[in-house]
Design an enzyme around this catalytic site. Structure first.
Site, PDB file in Angstrom:
ATOM      1  N   GLY A  63      -4.620  -6.924  -3.767  1.00  0.00           N
ATOM      2  CA  GLY A  63      -5.335  -5.991  -2.902  1.00  0.00           C
ATOM      3  C   GLY A  63      -6.632  -6.497  -2.288  1.00  0.00           C
ATOM      4  CD1 TRP A  65      -6.973 -11.146   1.888  1.00  0.00           C
ATOM      5  CD2 TRP A  65      -5.548 -11.145   3.617  1.00  0.00           C
ATOM      6  NE1 TRP A  65      -6.795 -12.439   2.307  1.00  0.00           N
ATOM      7  CE2 TRP A  65      -5.942 -12.469   3.352  1.00  0.00           C
ATOM      8  CE3 TRP A  65      -4.658 -10.898   4.656  1.00  0.00           C
ATOM      9  CZ2 TRP A  65      -5.471 -13.555   4.112  1.00  0.00           C
ATOM     10  CZ3 TRP A  65      -4.185 -11.969   5.406  1.00  0.00           C
ATOM     11  CH2 TRP A  65      -4.594 -13.276   5.142  1.00  0.00           C
ATOM     12  CG  ASP A  82       2.915  -7.617  -2.905  1.00  0.00           C
ATOM     13  OD1 ASP A  82       2.016  -8.351  -2.458  1.00  0.00           O
ATOM     14  OD2 ASP A  82       3.785  -8.047  -3.695  1.00  0.00           O
ATOM     15  CG  ASP A  98      12.167  -8.084   0.744  1.00  0.00           C
ATOM     16  OD1 ASP A  98      11.469  -8.395   1.725  1.00  0.00           O
ATOM     17  OD2 ASP A  98      13.061  -8.810   0.290  1.00  0.00           O
ATOM     18  CG  ASP A 122      -2.712 -14.077   1.764  1.00  0.00           C
ATOM     19  OD1 ASP A 122      -2.564 -15.236   2.192  1.00  0.00           O
ATOM     20  OD2 ASP A 122      -3.494 -13.800   0.834  1.00  0.00           O
ATOM     21  CE  LYS A 162      -0.422 -17.391   1.518  1.00  0.00           C
ATOM     22  NZ  LYS A 162      -1.684 -17.749   0.888  1.00  0.00           N
TER      23      LYS A 162
HETATM   24  C1  LIG Z   1      -1.094 -14.686  -2.090  1.00  0.00           C
HETATM   25  S1  LIG Z   1      -0.510 -13.117  -2.582  1.00  0.00           S
HETATM   26  C2  LIG Z   1      -1.418 -12.028  -1.543  1.00  0.00           C
HETATM   27  C3  LIG Z   1      -2.860 -11.841  -1.921  1.00  0.00           C
HETATM   28  C4  LIG Z   1      -3.523 -10.721  -1.163  1.00  0.00           C
HETATM   29  N1  LIG Z   1      -3.671 -11.047   0.252  1.00  0.00           N
HETATM   30  C5  LIG Z   1      -4.883 -10.383  -1.707  1.00  0.00           C
HETATM   31  O1  LIG Z   1      -5.865 -10.540  -0.994  1.00  0.00           O
HETATM   32  O2  LIG Z   1      -4.973  -9.916  -2.843  1.00  0.00           O
HETATM   33  C6  LIG Z   1       1.085 -13.086  -1.843  1.00  0.00           C
HETATM   34  C7  LIG Z   1       1.874 -11.811  -2.097  1.00  0.00           C
HETATM   35  O3  LIG Z   1       3.012 -11.801  -1.229  1.00  0.00           O
HETATM   36  C8  LIG Z   1       4.002 -10.997  -1.868  1.00  0.00           C
HETATM   37  N2  LIG Z   1       5.305 -11.185  -1.205  1.00  0.00           N
HETATM   38  C9  LIG Z   1       6.004 -12.339  -1.057  1.00  0.00           C
HETATM   39  N3  LIG Z   1       7.154 -12.083  -0.395  1.00  0.00           N
HETATM   40  C10 LIG Z   1       7.186 -10.759  -0.111  1.00  0.00           C
HETATM   41  C11 LIG Z   1       8.123  -9.892   0.554  1.00  0.00           C
HETATM   42  N4  LIG Z   1       9.250 -10.350   1.071  1.00  0.00           N
HETATM   43  N5  LIG Z   1       7.813  -8.581   0.670  1.00  0.00           N
HETATM   44  C12 LIG Z   1       6.658  -8.092   0.152  1.00  0.00           C
HETATM   45  N6  LIG Z   1       5.730  -8.862  -0.475  1.00  0.00           N
HETATM   46  C13 LIG Z   1       5.986 -10.174  -0.619  1.00  0.00           C
HETATM   47  C14 LIG Z   1       3.945 -11.469  -3.324  1.00  0.00           C
HETATM   48  O4  LIG Z   1       4.499 -10.516  -4.190  1.00  0.00           O
HETATM   49  C15 LIG Z   1       2.418 -11.684  -3.532  1.00  0.00           C
HETATM   50  O5  LIG Z   1       1.822 -10.572  -4.170  1.00  0.00           O
END
Ligand SMILES: C[S@@+](CC[C@H](N)C(=O)[O-])C[C@H]1O[C@@H](n2cnc3c(N)ncnc32)[C@H](O)[C@@H]1O
Length: 208
Positions: A63, A65, A82, A98, A122, A162
């Site tokens: 969370g 961002w 997420d 998803d 991200d 990203k």
């Molecule tokens: C680097 S973390 C994000 C950090 C976040 N921006 C923060 O500031 O706290 C990446 C996130 O992308 C999520 N993620 C990856 N593929 C996904 C998808 N297809 N649908 C939803 N979330 C996804 C992962 O579960 C993970 O929590």
């Protein structure tokens, strides 16, 4: 101690210090992740989050961002999604799912009723230990986010996503340029130097 060992040790120390600096700062300021500082820097450079922005945060957990966005957006709307759960944040609607599933896409349209100003992603693929494969998988997500964003953003909307500076970087760049008039790449200081991670900033859809 041999020179190469000393240099390695000093580099490890520098990397650790860099990480600690943002980690400590996030604790002091109450952010859930050091990633918050990446968004603060990206927004400082490109200035796209306003009071009344309609913003979608993809891959939002834990969370960091969403926290930054919620501090600025007081009259707009924020939807965060997420695969993993996320603790509540004031003025942020959170949904587990998803983001590439059709029912989640329908949920996005229902929530915003109309098009959005900003899409943030991200998201990264789970790491496998094979850096080249990880980069390809994360850039595949970025490609899908680019296509999704072009369907749900307002003509003057902004996408921040990203991506990794891997072999397929140029393909992602070409897709971004085919969809958006302005395409920039930016690596915030809060992003680890040793990581191939960078951020794509796209603005104004080409259909305009
Ligand atoms: C680097 S973390 C994000 C950090 C976040 N921006 C923060 O500031 O706290 C990446 C996130 O992308 C999520 N993620 C990856 N593929 C996904 C998808 N297809 N649908 C939803 N979330 C996804 C992962 O579960 C993970 O929590």
């Amino acid at each position: 101690m041999k020179k190469s060992k000393r240099t390695k040790k000093s580099n490890t120390w520098k990397i650790k210090q860099h990480r600690d600096q943002f980690f400590k700062k996030s604790k002091v300021l109450g952010y859930r992740s050091r990633a918050s500082f990446k968004l603060i820097e990206i927004n400082k450079k490109f200035k796209f989050i306003q009071q009344n922005t309609k913003l979608l945060d993809l891959g939002s957990s834990p969370g960091g961002w969403s926290q930054v966005a919620s501090e600025i957006i007081t009259k707009g709307k924020i939807l965060s999604i997420d695969l993993k759960d996320m603790k509540p944040i004031k003025n942020v609607k959170f949904t587990v799912g998803d983001i590439f599933e059709n029912k989640i896409k329908d949920h996005i349209s229902e929530f915003f009723v109309g098009k959005l100003d900003v899409v943030l992603s991200d998201m990264a693929a789970d790491t496998t230990g094979n850096k080249s494969l990880d980069s390809i998988r994360t850039n595949h997500i970025c490609t899908k986010v680019l296509n999704l964003s072009s369907q749900i953003l307002k003509p003057k909307g902004v996408l921040v996503s990203k991506l990794f500076m891997g072999e397929d970087f140029i393909e992602v760049k070409n897709l971004a340029k085919s969809l958006y008039k302005e395409v920039n790449f930016f690596k915030p200081q809060a992003s680890r130097n040793e990581s191939k991670e960078t951020y794509l900033h796209c603005k104004i859809l080409k259909t305009l």
